[in-house]
Structures are given as C-alpha cells and as structure tokens.
Design a protein around this motif. Sequence first.
Motif, mmCIF file in Angstrom:
data_model
loop_
_atom_site.group_PDB
_atom_site.id
_atom_site.type_symbol
_atom_site.label_atom_id
_atom_site.label_comp_id
_atom_site.label_asym_id
_atom_site.label_seq_id
_atom_site.Cartn_x
_atom_site.Cartn_y
_atom_site.Cartn_z
ATOM 1 N N VAL A 4 19.547 -35.193 -41.433
ATOM 2 C CA VAL A 4 19.098 -34.653 -40.151
ATOM 3 C C VAL A 4 17.937 -33.677 -40.394
ATOM 4 C CG1 VAL A 4 21.381 -34.843 -39.078
ATOM 5 C CG2 VAL A 4 20.757 -32.738 -40.300
ATOM 6 N N ARG A 5 17.218 -33.393 -39.318
ATOM 7 C CA ARG A 5 16.251 -32.304 -39.399
ATOM 8 C C ARG A 5 17.005 -30.974 -39.484
ATOM 9 N NH1 ARG A 5 10.962 -33.410 -35.503
ATOM 10 N NH2 ARG A 5 10.196 -35.219 -36.671
ATOM 11 N N GLU A 6 16.453 -30.038 -40.197
ATOM 12 C CA GLU A 6 17.058 -28.726 -40.410
ATOM 13 C C GLU A 6 18.482 -28.834 -40.959
ATOM 14 O OE1 GLU A 6 16.531 -26.996 -36.453
ATOM 15 O OE2 GLU A 6 14.822 -25.874 -37.267
ATOM 16 N N PRO A 7 18.667 -29.533 -42.070
ATOM 17 C CA PRO A 7 20.027 -29.708 -42.597
ATOM 18 C C PRO A 7 20.702 -28.407 -42.982
ATOM 19 C CG PRO A 7 18.376 -30.434 -44.206
ATOM 20 C CD PRO A 7 17.656 -30.200 -42.909
ATOM 21 N N GLN A 8 19.924 -27.408 -43.431
ATOM 22 C CA GLN A 8 20.543 -26.132 -43.803
ATOM 23 C C GLN A 8 21.170 -25.449 -42.592
ATOM 24 O OE1 GLN A 8 17.549 -27.094 -44.855
ATOM 25 N NE2 GLN A 8 17.691 -27.122 -47.094
ATOM 26 N N VAL A 9 20.560 -25.613 -41.429
ATOM 27 C CA VAL A 9 21.108 -25.022 -40.208
ATOM 28 C C VAL A 9 22.417 -25.698 -39.841
ATOM 29 C CG1 VAL A 9 20.739 -24.678 -37.737
ATOM 30 C CG2 VAL A 9 18.845 -24.328 -39.350
ATOM 31 N N TRP A 10 22.448 -27.019 -39.878
ATOM 32 C CA TRP A 10 23.673 -27.749 -39.522
ATOM 33 C C TRP A 10 24.759 -27.563 -40.579
ATOM 34 C CZ3 TRP A 10 24.431 -28.939 -34.781
ATOM 35 C CH2 TRP A 10 23.351 -29.243 -33.951
ATOM 36 N N ALA A 11 24.357 -27.320 -41.814
ATOM 37 C CA ALA A 11 25.352 -27.092 -42.867
ATOM 38 C C ALA A 11 26.224 -25.887 -42.566
ATOM 39 C CB ALA A 11 24.672 -26.921 -44.222
ATOM 40 N N GLU A 12 25.683 -24.914 -41.829
ATOM 41 C CA GLU A 12 26.473 -23.738 -41.457
ATOM 42 C C GLU A 12 27.643 -24.105 -40.554
ATOM 43 O OE1 GLU A 12 26.053 -20.616 -42.638
ATOM 44 O OE2 GLU A 12 24.548 -21.537 -43.936
ATOM 45 N N ARG A 13 27.557 -25.271 -39.899
ATOM 46 C CA ARG A 13 28.642 -25.710 -39.011
ATOM 47 C C ARG A 13 29.782 -26.388 -39.788
ATOM 48 N NH1 ARG A 13 27.346 -26.797 -33.438
ATOM 49 N NH2 ARG A 13 25.489 -25.607 -32.863
ATOM 50 N N ILE A 14 29.535 -26.727 -41.039
ATOM 51 C CA ILE A 14 30.513 -27.489 -41.818
ATOM 52 C C ILE A 14 31.383 -26.523 -42.614
ATOM 53 C CG2 ILE A 14 30.862 -29.256 -43.577
ATOM 54 C CD1 ILE A 14 29.609 -30.276 -40.960
ATOM 55 N N HIS A 15 32.705 -26.589 -42.420
ATOM 56 C CA HIS A 15 33.612 -25.717 -43.168
ATOM 57 C C HIS A 15 34.644 -26.496 -43.975
ATOM 58 C CE1 HIS A 15 36.627 -26.515 -40.075
ATOM 59 N NE2 HIS A 15 35.790 -26.077 -39.141
ATOM 60 N N SER A 16 34.679 -27.811 -43.844
ATOM 61 C CA SER A 16 35.677 -28.591 -44.580
ATOM 62 C C SER A 16 35.017 -29.823 -45.192
ATOM 63 C CB SER A 16 36.831 -29.003 -43.651
ATOM 64 O OG SER A 16 37.528 -27.882 -43.171
ATOM 65 N N ALA A 17 34.554 -29.676 -46.408
ATOM 66 C CA ALA A 17 33.952 -30.784 -47.143
ATOM 67 C C ALA A 17 33.947 -30.425 -48.624
ATOM 68 C CB ALA A 17 32.530 -31.072 -46.663
ATOM 69 N N GLY A 18 34.150 -31.424 -49.472
ATOM 70 C CA GLY A 18 34.084 -31.170 -50.908
ATOM 71 C C GLY A 18 32.685 -30.790 -51.348
ATOM 72 N N GLY A 19 31.710 -31.519 -50.853
ATOM 73 C CA GLY A 19 30.317 -31.233 -51.153
ATOM 74 C C GLY A 19 29.472 -31.516 -49.928
ATOM 75 N N ILE A 20 28.475 -30.668 -49.672
ATOM 76 C CA ILE A 20 27.548 -30.870 -48.560
ATOM 77 C C ILE A 20 26.191 -31.210 -49.162
ATOM 78 C CG2 ILE A 20 26.468 -29.871 -46.524
ATOM 79 C CD1 ILE A 20 28.797 -27.901 -46.380
ATOM 80 N N PHE A 21 25.676 -32.379 -48.810
ATOM 81 C CA PHE A 21 24.407 -32.857 -49.340
ATOM 82 C C PHE A 21 23.381 -32.736 -48.232
ATOM 83 C CE2 PHE A 21 27.821 -34.556 -51.756
ATOM 84 C CZ PHE A 21 27.371 -34.587 -53.069
#
Length: 428
Positions: free
Chosen positions: A325-342
């Motif tokens: 996605v565009r601005e993946p670092q921004v959306w990554a803040e919404r993720i709290h349950s994942a082994g790894g965020i790419f």
Amino acid sequence: MKICDRSILKRQNVWDEDRHLPAVAEILAAVRAEGDAALKAFTARFDGVTLDCFPVDEAAFATARAQVTPEVLASLALAAERLRAFHELQPLPSWTTDKLGGALGQRFTPLRRVGCYVPSGTAPLPSTVLHTVIPAQAAGVKEIIITTPPNPAYAATEFINPVILAAAHLAGATQVLRLGGAQAIAALAFGTESILPVDKIVGPGNVYVTLAKKLVFGAVGIDGLAGPTETVIIADEFANPRWVAADLLAQAEHDVLASAILLTPSEQLAYAVQSLIPTFLERLPRAEIIRQTFERNSGIVLTRDIAEACELANEYAPEHLCLAVREPQVWAERIHSAGGIFMGENSFEVLGDYVAGPSHVMPTGGSARFASPLSALDFVRLTSLVALDNTTTHTIAPHAARLAYAESLGAHALAAELREAYNVRRET
C-alpha cells in the motif's frame, strides 16, 4: 484463486491432532525406554535409512560443500551475515538497581545446549539452518545441535542434503544429527546412550514434529508450536498485481495446508491478480501443491477500505503480514497481531524467508496474538537477583509476615518474623 467471503478468515483445525497423538506418544515412549535402538528402528522404518550412529562425520561437510554451487554458497554467506548482524543487535542487558534498598536486578544467561529441527521433506530448508542456529549463537549458546531427516538419495553426504550440510558448516553448528520426525524430538528432549538432552528445541516441522514438541514441553523448553505457514497481503489500488500474485504463489507452494490471503478494497486489483495466477502457474514446478493450497485455505477478500483490511488482519493474526500500500509505515501502526510486518512492495516476504535479517521462524495459527518470532531472546534465561540490605529487610519483613498470615502460611510468617527480631536485637 477465488474471491471469497470473510469465512476464509475463520481458522480451522488443519491437523487432526487426535488421530496423530497416539502414534507420536508411542514414538516418544519407545525412544525414552529403548534409546538408540528405537531411533535406529524408526529411522529405518520412516526414512528408509539404516544407521550405525547419528552424527554426521566431519568429512561429509567438505564433500557437501563441493556439491553446492559457488553462487548458492555466496547467497548462504550473505544471508548468514545479515542474520548475524541483525540478531547481534538484540538487546540482552542484565541490570541492577540500588533504588529499592540493597541491590535488585535481572541477569540474562545463555542456554547451554539447544536443538534446532530442520525440515527436509518435500523441500530441503537450508535457510532454516541459518534462521535457527544464528539467533542461538547471537545469544551466546555454546552447543547448538541440528537434527534433520536422512534421505537415501544423499548417500554420498551421509544421507543429508548437501546444501543443508553446507549451511550448517557456514552457520557453525556444533553437530548435525541424522534424525527426523517425532523420534528426533524425543532424542533431543530425553537423550539416549549417544545423544545428550538439550535445554530447548526450536524450529518448524510437520504434524508429528509439532505434536512431539507439544508432548515433551516441560521436560525441555520449546519455541512454540508451528503450524502450516501463512501470509496475508493487504493491497490498495496502487499495488503491482504481478508482484502481489507472485507473493501469493510463493506462500502457497510451501504446503497444501499453507494459507495465502489477499485483502483489498480494489476490485480491479483483485481481478487482475486472479487473472495472472494461471499464467504464472504454468511455469512453476510445484504448481499442483499451489492449486491445492488455493482450493483449501486461500483466497481474495474484498474489503470496504484499507482500515477494515487491517482490522481483519489483526483478528486473523497472521504469521506474515505484507503491506502493498501507499504509506505502509502509517498503516503498520494499525497492525498489532502479526509475526512479521513487511512494509512496502520492496520488502516482500520472500526476502524475509531468506536474507532480510530477522528469523523466518514466526508464530502461526493465530498465535501471533501472544507469541513472537524466534530471536536471541529465545535462547537465554532471565534470572531475578535479590540482595537486600538490613535496613530494607527490617522495613519490609513485617509486611511479608502480615501477608503470609493472610494466606494462612505460618512458616512463611515465621521466616520473616525471625529476621525482624534479629534486626531489632542488633539495633539495641
């Protein structure tokens, strides 16, 4: 690959544990009772290999390296370098404080001896050698034992795939054992006449390996219970459909029980990815495995927007979460349950499988809600340190005694009151 409703995100029991548990328990009991003899019998029965002993001889490593191309050796070396650099940055700080009276603190101590299980069934996994051994080394573990199933096809390298031995040599493992399945887990957990037990077992495996780890936990530590691998890709309308399709295919080829799921609000992207899959499949050697994976546990889910996709991903708690996605670092803040965020299409999950830096051993089956990827922290013990001074002991001992009486534990109270009386006498 089909477009699905949200039911694809409801986790199913992919392994019939009740069917497999009796066989696993029988293997564990036999190895515990009969030791090496049971290991040899199971290896002949399940792997078709007759062994006199289990460790790989030192000479086999040189033979193996000669059979691996220089290019593959160079790629293994680069992966090892990046993994080592990443895991040596893992903070493992012992500490003490005098702010609570005397000295209190915590001390990190490396485990003495660990076992790393390396699968070698439908595909050999030299990457798992690096992704388990190197974090243990970064933590300071002195003895690191690899165990991997023998294969009659590799008689020239003592029945172990040459690329696995090359990776083990490069990583600096202490020993490689020619053992697979539940019997390998039993040997590491309980020991035999020729194999010393380890403090902890790490690494993924099939249902028999995973259930064996579950049953031996307590006698030995484990990293977790690894199920089939899984990826969720969240993609917007700007994502490259060819790259998204390729990333889904890469996950699906692991195993027919794997999961590859695309969450996107873009119908155009969904149909573009769907149309590309058959074209790519024509050129892939594991196409049949991929087809079965896409039929069973995989699909495309259309969402209202990226925010809803993130909510669904958190509920699913995937091993791998890819943000195309565009601005993946921004959306990554919404993720709290994942082994790894790419984050972003340059950080695709295949790089994490091999060369990015973090270990590819990550929590599966929704356990990313509470579990973490393998790291140096998995190979240390944390010990609390308590060295209180007399003044602090005199101040807090009465409170300990009072709480002990509240719990009806008179001996606890006695131990506190004797110290309190001793300190009173010293003061007078």
